[in-house]
Design a protein around this motif. Structure first.
Motif, PDB file in Angstrom:
ATOM      1  N   VAL A   1       0.841  -1.199   0.000  1.00 42.60           N
ATOM      2  CA  VAL A   1       0.000   0.000   0.000  1.00 42.60           C
ATOM      3  C   VAL A   1       0.874   1.247   0.000  1.00 42.60           C
ATOM      4  CG1 VAL A   1      -1.588   1.373   1.423  1.00 42.60           C
ATOM      5  CG2 VAL A   1      -2.067  -1.043   1.007  1.00 42.60           C
ATOM      6  N   SER A   2       1.903   1.240   0.840  1.00 42.81           N
ATOM      7  CA  SER A   2       2.812   2.383   0.915  1.00 42.81           C
ATOM      8  C   SER A   2       3.493   2.648  -0.420  1.00 42.81           C
ATOM      9  CB  SER A   2       3.867   2.125   2.004  1.00 42.81           C
ATOM     10  OG  SER A   2       4.835   3.147   2.030  1.00 42.81           O
ATOM     11  N   VAL A   3       3.934   1.591  -1.096  1.00 41.34           N
ATOM     12  CA  VAL A   3       4.615   1.736  -2.388  1.00 41.34           C
ATOM     13  C   VAL A   3       3.664   2.319  -3.427  1.00 41.34           C
ATOM     14  CG1 VAL A   3       5.648   0.469  -4.310  1.00 41.34           C
ATOM     15  CG2 VAL A   3       6.322  -0.059  -1.970  1.00 41.34           C
ATOM     16  N   LEU A   4       2.441   1.809  -3.492  1.00 42.91           N
ATOM     17  CA  LEU A   4       1.465   2.313  -4.470  1.00 42.91           C
ATOM     18  C   LEU A   4       1.128   3.776  -4.219  1.00 42.91           C
ATOM     19  CD1 LEU A   4      -0.981  -0.724  -4.814  1.00 42.91           C
ATOM     20  CD2 LEU A   4       0.601   0.140  -6.541  1.00 42.91           C
ATOM     21  N   LEU A   5       0.981   4.154  -2.949  1.00 42.53           N
ATOM     22  CA  LEU A   5       0.678   5.542  -2.621  1.00 42.53           C
ATOM     23  C   LEU A   5       1.835   6.458  -2.983  1.00 42.53           C
ATOM     24  CD1 LEU A   5      -1.097   5.118   0.831  1.00 42.53           C
ATOM     25  CD2 LEU A   5      -2.150   5.831  -1.318  1.00 42.53           C
TER      26      LEU A   5
ATOM     27  N   GLN B   1       4.026   5.994  -5.321  1.00 40.80           N
ATOM     28  CA  GLN B   1       4.108   6.115  -6.773  1.00 40.80           C
ATOM     29  C   GLN B   1       3.023   7.042  -7.323  1.00 40.80           C
ATOM     30  OE1 GLN B   1       3.801   1.989  -7.869  1.00 40.80           O
ATOM     31  NE2 GLN B   1       6.011   1.619  -7.691  1.00 40.80           N
ATOM     32  N   ALA B   2       1.829   6.984  -6.719  1.00 36.81           N
ATOM     33  CA  ALA B   2       0.691   7.756  -7.230  1.00 36.81           C
ATOM     34  C   ALA B   2       0.686   9.211  -6.752  1.00 36.81           C
ATOM     35  CB  ALA B   2      -0.617   7.079  -6.834  1.00 36.81           C
ATOM     36  N   TYR B   3       1.189   9.438  -5.520  1.00 34.04           N
ATOM     37  CA  TYR B   3       1.117  10.786  -4.939  1.00 34.04           C
ATOM     38  C   TYR B   3       2.476  11.192  -4.359  1.00 34.04           C
ATOM     39  CZ  TYR B   3      -3.641   8.925  -4.911  1.00 34.04           C
ATOM     40  OH  TYR B   3      -4.820   8.320  -5.259  1.00 34.04           O
ATOM     41  N   PRO B   4       3.502  11.300  -5.198  1.00 35.79           N
ATOM     42  CA  PRO B   4       4.846  11.584  -4.675  1.00 35.79           C
ATOM     43  C   PRO B   4       4.930  12.893  -3.898  1.00 35.79           C
ATOM     44  CG  PRO B   4       4.765  11.847  -7.072  1.00 35.79           C
ATOM     45  CD  PRO B   4       3.506  11.164  -6.663  1.00 35.79           C
ATOM     46  N   ALA B   5       4.224  13.932  -4.355  1.00 38.03           N
ATOM     47  CA  ALA B   5       4.312  15.231  -3.677  1.00 38.03           C
ATOM     48  C   ALA B   5       3.747  15.159  -2.263  1.00 38.03           C
ATOM     49  CB  ALA B   5       3.574  16.295  -4.483  1.00 38.03           C
ATOM     50  N   GLN B   6       2.611  14.466  -2.107  1.00 32.76           N
ATOM     51  CA  GLN B   6       2.006  14.362  -0.786  1.00 32.76           C
ATOM     52  C   GLN B   6       2.838  13.501   0.150  1.00 32.76           C
ATOM     53  OE1 GLN B   6      -2.299  13.738  -2.408  1.00 32.76           O
ATOM     54  NE2 GLN B   6      -2.455  13.986  -0.212  1.00 32.76           N
ATOM     55  N   ILE B   7       3.324  12.373  -0.349  1.00 34.82           N
ATOM     56  CA  ILE B   7       4.080  11.454   0.487  1.00 34.82           C
ATOM     57  C   ILE B   7       5.398  12.088   0.928  1.00 34.82           C
ATOM     58  CG2 ILE B   7       5.262   9.230   0.563  1.00 34.82           C
ATOM     59  CD1 ILE B   7       2.242   9.027   0.644  1.00 34.82           C
TER      60      ILE B   7
END
Length: 249
Positions: free
Chosen positions: A129-133, A135-141
């Motif tokens: 889940v962490s990896v997918l997030l 990849q999808a939302y780099p700025a937020q993460i």
């Protein structure tokens, strides 16, 4: 065909703005997954039907969807319908109980981004889940700050502090350390470590992973004297444990 069952009680933990939706007919299994993910500092809502999920999504959007159904055709159809009705780049993680290649490829072809096999391993679910997030939302993460006792991780700067004192680490060491702390108490497979830190590209030498982990252990003092144990799990990977009570030296 998936039966329409109304939304059951939400399992929510307000650790982070990142919100996960789980679509599963098995309430016990959905609750178990939510408990794992809320520990990973996400909000988690569980649904038992696609219409209820879509209705809630358009009221208050989610960042990731986990589709955990036993019927392969239902799973493929739901993933496809989500892709048709939601224009946002919503990551989808499929949970499957079969190694059947056609079923897995069918789910991925319908629009799923990744999959996990049952029985689920807690650390691997949280990590995927962490990896997918990421990849999808780099700025937020990248802007997130994660705190675990005296350890603080600032993703934007790849910076770690212990009780406010900075620790010099490379980017990969930082990513490894954060991965272990976010999966505290759960074993992480070597393949998951490589997928998460080396982006699925295996290091040139098998000892590279072990060398990086040894450096993380030393720099962050992850040993029993300081209340932690970072140890190998034979034939699988590694595990970070926090020692408390009688387990502490």
């Amino acid at each position: 065909m998936l039966k329409i069952i109304h939304l059951f009680n939400n399992f929510t933990c307000h650790y982070s703005a990142m919100k996960i939706a789980i679509l599963d007919l098995d309430i016990a299994q959905a609750k178990s997954m939510c408990e794992i993910l809320t520990r990973g500092r996400y909000q988690c809502h569980a649904f038992t039907s696609l219409p209820e999920f879509l209705k809630q999504f358009f009221i208050d959007a989610y960042h990731l969807l986990v589709v955990s159904l036993h019927n392969a055709e239902d799973k493929r159809r739901i993933v496809q319908e989500v892709r048709t009705k939601i224009a946002a780049p919503l990551p989808i993680l499929g949970i499957t109980g079969t190694h059947d290649e056609d079923q897995i490829l069918g789910m991925l072809a319908a629009g799923a981004d990744d999959y996990l096999l049952r029985p689920l391993r807690r650390g691997e679910l949280a990590t995927r889940v962490s990896v997918l997030l990421r990849q999808a939302y780099p700025a937020q993460i990248e802007g997130e700050k994660h705190t675990f006792g005296s350890y603080a991780f600032e993703s934007r700067f790849d910076r770690v502090t212990i009780s406010g004192k900075p620790v010099e680490m490379t980017k990969k060491e930082f990513e490894l350390a954060l991965l272990f702390f976010r999966s505290l108490g759960q074993p992480i497979s070597r393949s998951t470590i490589i997928d998460s830190v080396w982006k699925g590209i295996s290091p040139e030498l098998s000892r590279t992973v072990d060398t990086h982990i040894s450096r993380v252990r030393a720099k962050l003092k992850l040993n029993p004297e300081h209340g932690y144990r970072l140890s190998p799990v034979y034939g699988f990977g590694y595990r970070l444990d926090e020692l408390k009570g009688r387990d502490a030296p």
